[in-house]
Design a protein around this motif. Structure first.
Motif, PDB file in Angstrom:
ATOM      1  N   ASP A 191      -4.538   5.738   2.080  1.00  7.26           N
ATOM      2  CA  ASP A 191      -3.662   4.683   2.609  1.00  7.26           C
ATOM      3  C   ASP A 191      -2.291   4.864   1.981  1.00  7.26           C
ATOM      4  O   ASP A 191      -2.112   4.624   0.784  1.00  7.26           O
ATOM      5  N   SER A 192      -1.328   5.300   2.774  1.00  4.41           N
ATOM      6  CA  SER A 192       0.004   5.575   2.221  1.00  4.41           C
ATOM      7  C   SER A 192       0.671   4.312   1.692  1.00  4.41           C
ATOM      8  O   SER A 192       1.498   4.386   0.776  1.00  4.41           O
ATOM      9  N   ASP A 193       0.305   3.142   2.224  1.00  2.00           N
ATOM     10  CA  ASP A 193       0.901   1.898   1.737  1.00  2.00           C
ATOM     11  C   ASP A 193       0.430   1.580   0.320  1.00  2.00           C
ATOM     12  O   ASP A 193       1.156   0.965  -0.469  1.00  2.00           O
ATOM     13  N   GLY A 194      -0.792   2.019  -0.020  1.00  2.00           N
ATOM     14  CA  GLY A 194      -1.316   1.801  -1.365  1.00  2.00           C
ATOM     15  C   GLY A 194      -0.930   2.894  -2.344  1.00  2.00           C
ATOM     16  O   GLY A 194      -1.409   2.910  -3.474  1.00  2.00           O
ATOM     17  N   PHE A 195      -0.059   3.780  -1.923  1.00  2.00           N
ATOM     18  CA  PHE A 195       0.439   4.894  -2.740  1.00  2.00           C
ATOM     19  C   PHE A 195       1.878   4.528  -3.089  1.00  2.00           C
ATOM     20  O   PHE A 195       2.812   4.813  -2.360  1.00  2.00           O
ATOM     21  N   ARG A 196       2.045   3.866  -4.248  1.00  2.00           N
ATOM     22  CA  ARG A 196       3.334   3.256  -4.575  1.00  2.00           C
ATOM     23  C   ARG A 196       4.243   4.250  -5.302  1.00  2.00           C
ATOM     24  O   ARG A 196       3.829   4.902  -6.267  1.00  2.00           O
ATOM     25  N   MET A 197       5.479   4.344  -4.844  1.00  2.00           N
ATOM     26  CA  MET A 197       6.461   5.295  -5.371  1.00  2.00           C
ATOM     27  C   MET A 197       7.623   4.504  -5.989  1.00  2.00           C
ATOM     28  O   MET A 197       8.086   3.512  -5.416  1.00  2.00           O
ATOM     29  N   TYR A 198       8.099   5.003  -7.146  1.00  2.00           N
ATOM     30  CA  TYR A 198       9.242   4.357  -7.811  1.00  2.00           C
ATOM     31  C   TYR A 198      10.315   5.400  -8.079  1.00  2.00           C
ATOM     32  O   TYR A 198      10.055   6.447  -8.696  1.00  2.00           O
ATOM     33  N   GLU A 199      11.521   5.098  -7.621  1.00  2.21           N
ATOM     34  CA  GLU A 199      12.649   6.017  -7.778  1.00  2.21           C
ATOM     35  C   GLU A 199      13.702   5.421  -8.696  1.00  2.21           C
ATOM     36  O   GLU A 199      13.946   4.210  -8.696  1.00  2.21           O
ATOM     37  N   ARG A 200      14.290   6.304  -9.482  1.00  2.00           N
ATOM     38  CA  ARG A 200      15.385   5.908 -10.368  1.00  2.00           C
ATOM     39  C   ARG A 200      16.380   7.070 -10.418  1.00  2.00           C
ATOM     40  O   ARG A 200      15.983   8.229 -10.506  1.00  2.00           O
ATOM     41  N   ASP A 201      17.644   6.731 -10.348  1.00  2.00           N
ATOM     42  CA  ASP A 201      18.716   7.739 -10.398  1.00  2.00           C
ATOM     43  C   ASP A 201      18.534   8.801  -9.315  1.00  2.00           C
ATOM     44  O   ASP A 201      18.766   9.993  -9.529  1.00  2.00           O
ATOM     45  N   GLY A 202      18.053   8.363  -8.135  1.00  2.00           N
ATOM     46  CA  GLY A 202      17.906   9.275  -7.010  1.00  2.00           C
ATOM     47  C   GLY A 202      16.727  10.219  -7.097  1.00  2.00           C
ATOM     48  O   GLY A 202      16.633  11.170  -6.307  1.00  2.00           O
ATOM     49  N   ARG A 203      15.806   9.978  -8.045  1.00  2.00           N
ATOM     50  CA  ARG A 203      14.644  10.849  -8.236  1.00  2.00           C
ATOM     51  C   ARG A 203      13.367  10.033  -8.272  1.00  2.00           C
ATOM     52  O   ARG A 203      13.382   8.845  -8.623  1.00  2.00           O
ATOM     53  N   LEU A 204      12.283  10.683  -7.948  1.00  2.00           N
ATOM     54  CA  LEU A 204      10.981  10.058  -8.120  1.00  2.00           C
ATOM     55  C   LEU A 204      10.679  10.009  -9.614  1.00  2.00           C
ATOM     56  O   LEU A 204      10.548  11.045 -10.269  1.00  2.00           O
ATOM     57  N   ALA A 205      10.591   8.802 -10.144  1.00  2.00           N
ATOM     58  CA  ALA A 205      10.356   8.631 -11.581  1.00  2.00           C
ATOM     59  C   ALA A 205       8.892   8.384 -11.906  1.00  2.00           C
ATOM     60  O   ALA A 205       8.444   8.666 -13.020  1.00  2.00           O
ATOM     61  N   GLY A 206       8.139   7.844 -10.956  1.00  2.00           N
ATOM     62  CA  GLY A 206       6.729   7.555 -11.208  1.00  2.00           C
ATOM     63  C   GLY A 206       6.027   7.168  -9.927  1.00  2.00           C
ATOM     64  O   GLY A 206       6.661   6.877  -8.906  1.00  2.00           O
ATOM     65  N   PHE A 207       4.698   7.158  -9.983  1.00  2.00           N
ATOM     66  CA  PHE A 207       3.912   6.767  -8.815  1.00  2.00           C
ATOM     67  C   PHE A 207       2.603   6.154  -9.277  1.00  2.00           C
ATOM     68  O   PHE A 207       2.139   6.391 -10.396  1.00  2.00           O
ATOM     69  N   CYS A 208       2.017   5.368  -8.405  1.00  2.00           N
ATOM     70  CA  CYS A 208       0.688   4.806  -8.638  1.00  2.00           C
ATOM     71  C   CYS A 208      -0.075   4.899  -7.320  1.00  2.00           C
ATOM     72  O   CYS A 208       0.215   4.168  -6.376  1.00  2.00           O
ATOM     73  N   TRP A 209      -1.043   5.804  -7.279  1.00  2.00           N
ATOM     74  CA  TRP A 209      -1.828   6.073  -6.078  1.00  2.00           C
ATOM     75  C   TRP A 209      -3.129   5.286  -6.189  1.00  2.00           C
ATOM     76  O   TRP A 209      -3.927   5.519  -7.097  1.00  2.00           O
ATOM     77  N   THR A 210      -3.334   4.345  -5.294  1.00  2.00           N
ATOM     78  CA  THR A 210      -4.538   3.513  -5.346  1.00  2.00           C
ATOM     79  C   THR A 210      -5.536   3.941  -4.276  1.00  2.00           C
ATOM     80  O   THR A 210      -5.196   4.573  -3.276  1.00  2.00           O
ATOM     81  N   LYS A 211      -6.765   3.551  -4.502  1.00  2.00           N
ATOM     82  CA  LYS A 211      -7.872   3.885  -3.597  1.00  2.00           C
ATOM     83  C   LYS A 211      -8.795   2.673  -3.552  1.00  2.00           C
ATOM     84  O   LYS A 211      -9.052   2.047  -4.588  1.00  2.00           O
ATOM     85  N   VAL A 212      -9.313   2.339  -2.370  1.00  2.00           N
ATOM     86  CA  VAL A 212     -10.216   1.202  -2.239  1.00  2.00           C
ATOM     87  C   VAL A 212     -11.616   1.706  -1.928  1.00  2.00           C
ATOM     88  O   VAL A 212     -11.819   2.522  -1.019  1.00  2.00           O
ATOM     89  N   HIS A 213     -12.589   1.243  -2.718  1.00  2.00           N
ATOM     90  CA  HIS A 213     -13.996   1.554  -2.494  1.00  2.00           C
ATOM     91  C   HIS A 213     -14.598   0.384  -1.716  1.00  2.00           C
ATOM     92  O   HIS A 213     -14.753  -0.713  -2.256  1.00  2.00           O
ATOM     93  N   HIS A 214     -14.898   0.607  -0.456  1.00  2.95           N
ATOM     94  CA  HIS A 214     -15.449  -0.460   0.381  1.00  2.95           C
ATOM     95  C   HIS A 214     -16.941  -0.594   0.118  1.00  2.95           C
ATOM     96  O   HIS A 214     -17.700   0.371   0.257  1.00  2.95           O
ATOM     97  N   GLU A 215     -17.333  -1.775  -0.272  1.00  5.41           N
ATOM     98  CA  GLU A 215     -18.708  -2.017  -0.716  1.00  5.41           C
ATOM     99  C   GLU A 215     -19.597  -2.488   0.428  1.00  5.41           C
ATOM    100  O   GLU A 215     -19.904  -3.665   0.563  1.00  5.41           O
TER     101      GLU A 215
END
Length: 321
Positions: A200-224
């Motif tokens: 899910d690209s919406d759950g793949f969070r990207m953070y940019e600083r100074d015009g560069r990708l500084a960090g990311f948090c890629w999430t995944k959901v386990h459907h029970e």
């Protein structure tokens, strides 16, 4: 007498038989066996360095156990799954599969072998010891409830497939340069992950600083056990699947902020519990996650050995097949 099939390529019927075994183990254990790397290798039919080992017993139409060898970045990765109805035979099934897997590695030139075990028991430790393996790493699964008491103070955006691939790959491989599993990804590996049903690209969070990708948090959901499109996700588990900060931006508290951004996203979709995996030896990361409310839920252990090179063919079948 058991029969052992050693397959270098998996066809549709093989994949279906192994998947049925994995499903039975998941129902019994409450967790899916095989890591993502090994599972994708399995369902793709097997890449270079692959071997799938299926154990059969007379009178059973399903495999009683399955083991797999896949090539990692700098080692061979081994995992073993025994059917829940046959775990009383672990003391004999385990050594047969492990010995055969190590022979596969020997015939392929030898090298390091990592066997990952979820919540290792005395039986696992005995099997590893008898095979000359020692515990090298411990991986914590940590969990906490959602929503969090704190929230991210940075603004993140969703990942854009195609446009963000190269930037993500650069940050990931720089951040995990010394990490055996997560470092050294290629675009092909990354794009294969993007084809998974859970991506899910919406759950793949990207953070940019100074015009560069500084960090990311890629999430995944386990459907029970229910339709992933259902509105009630309270029984689902949200995972911080991969998280990293570019080394150029270390020291600014972005690790916590990226984690919170991922947790905020999961909570906004009605998910009540989150998990993540972290190396137990990474004291700084473990401490950070504890400060964010995570506690250790379970433990994975890596048993390792170095296998010598012993060229020669490995039989496709062992026992009375």
């Amino acid at each position: 007498m058991r029969c052992l099939e050693i397959k270098r390529e998996m066809h549709d019927r093989d994949i279906a038989e192994v998947t049925s075994l994995l499903d039975a183990a998941e129902r019994a254990d409450g967790r899916r066996p095989l890591s993502d790397h090994l599972y994708l290798d399995l369902v793709s039919g097997g890449a270079d360095g692959f071997a799938g080992l299926l154990a059969w017993e007379p009178g059973h139409e399903h495999p009683v156990a399955y083991a797999q060898v896949s090539q990692g970045n700098d080692s061979h990765i081994f995992e073993l799954v025994v059917h829940p109805h046959h775990r009383y035979d672990m003391a004999t099934i385990g050594p047969e599969l492990l010995d055969a897997a190590l022979d596969v590695v020997r015939s392929a030139g030898g090298g390091a072998v990592n066997w990952w075990v979820y919540e290792p028991t005395t039986a696992h430790r005995t099997l590893a010891d008898d095979a000359g393996m020692h515990q090298d790493r411990t991986l914590y699964q940590m969990r906490r409830s959602l929503p969090t008491e704190r929230h991210a103070t940075i603004e993140t955006r969703p990942f854009v497939p195609g446009a963000d691939d190269e930037a993500w790959l650069s940050v990931n491989n720089r951040a995990f340069a010394d990490h055996a599993e997560q470092g050294g990804w290629t675009l092909d590996v990354f794009r294969t992950r993007q084809q998974e049903s859970w991506f899910d690209s919406d759950g793949f969070r990207m953070y940019e600083r100074d015009g560069r990708l500084a960090g990311f948090c890629w999430t995944k959901v386990h459907h029970e056990g229910h339709d992933p499109s259902a509105s009630d996700h309270a029984s689902d588990l949200g995972e911080i699947y991969v998280i990293a900060v570019d080394p150029d931006f270390h020291g600014h508290g972005l690790g916590s902020e990226m984690t919170l951004a991922g947790l905020d996203h999961l909570a906004s979709h009605g998910i009540d519990n989150a998990l993540l995996y972290v190396d137990a030896a990474n004291g700084g990361a473990v401490a950070m996650y504890r400060r964010l409310g995570f506690d250790v839920h379970s433990t994975n252990a890596a048993f390792v050995t170095e296998v010598e090179n012993r060229p020669g063919p490995v039989p496709e079948r062992l026992g009375a097949c």
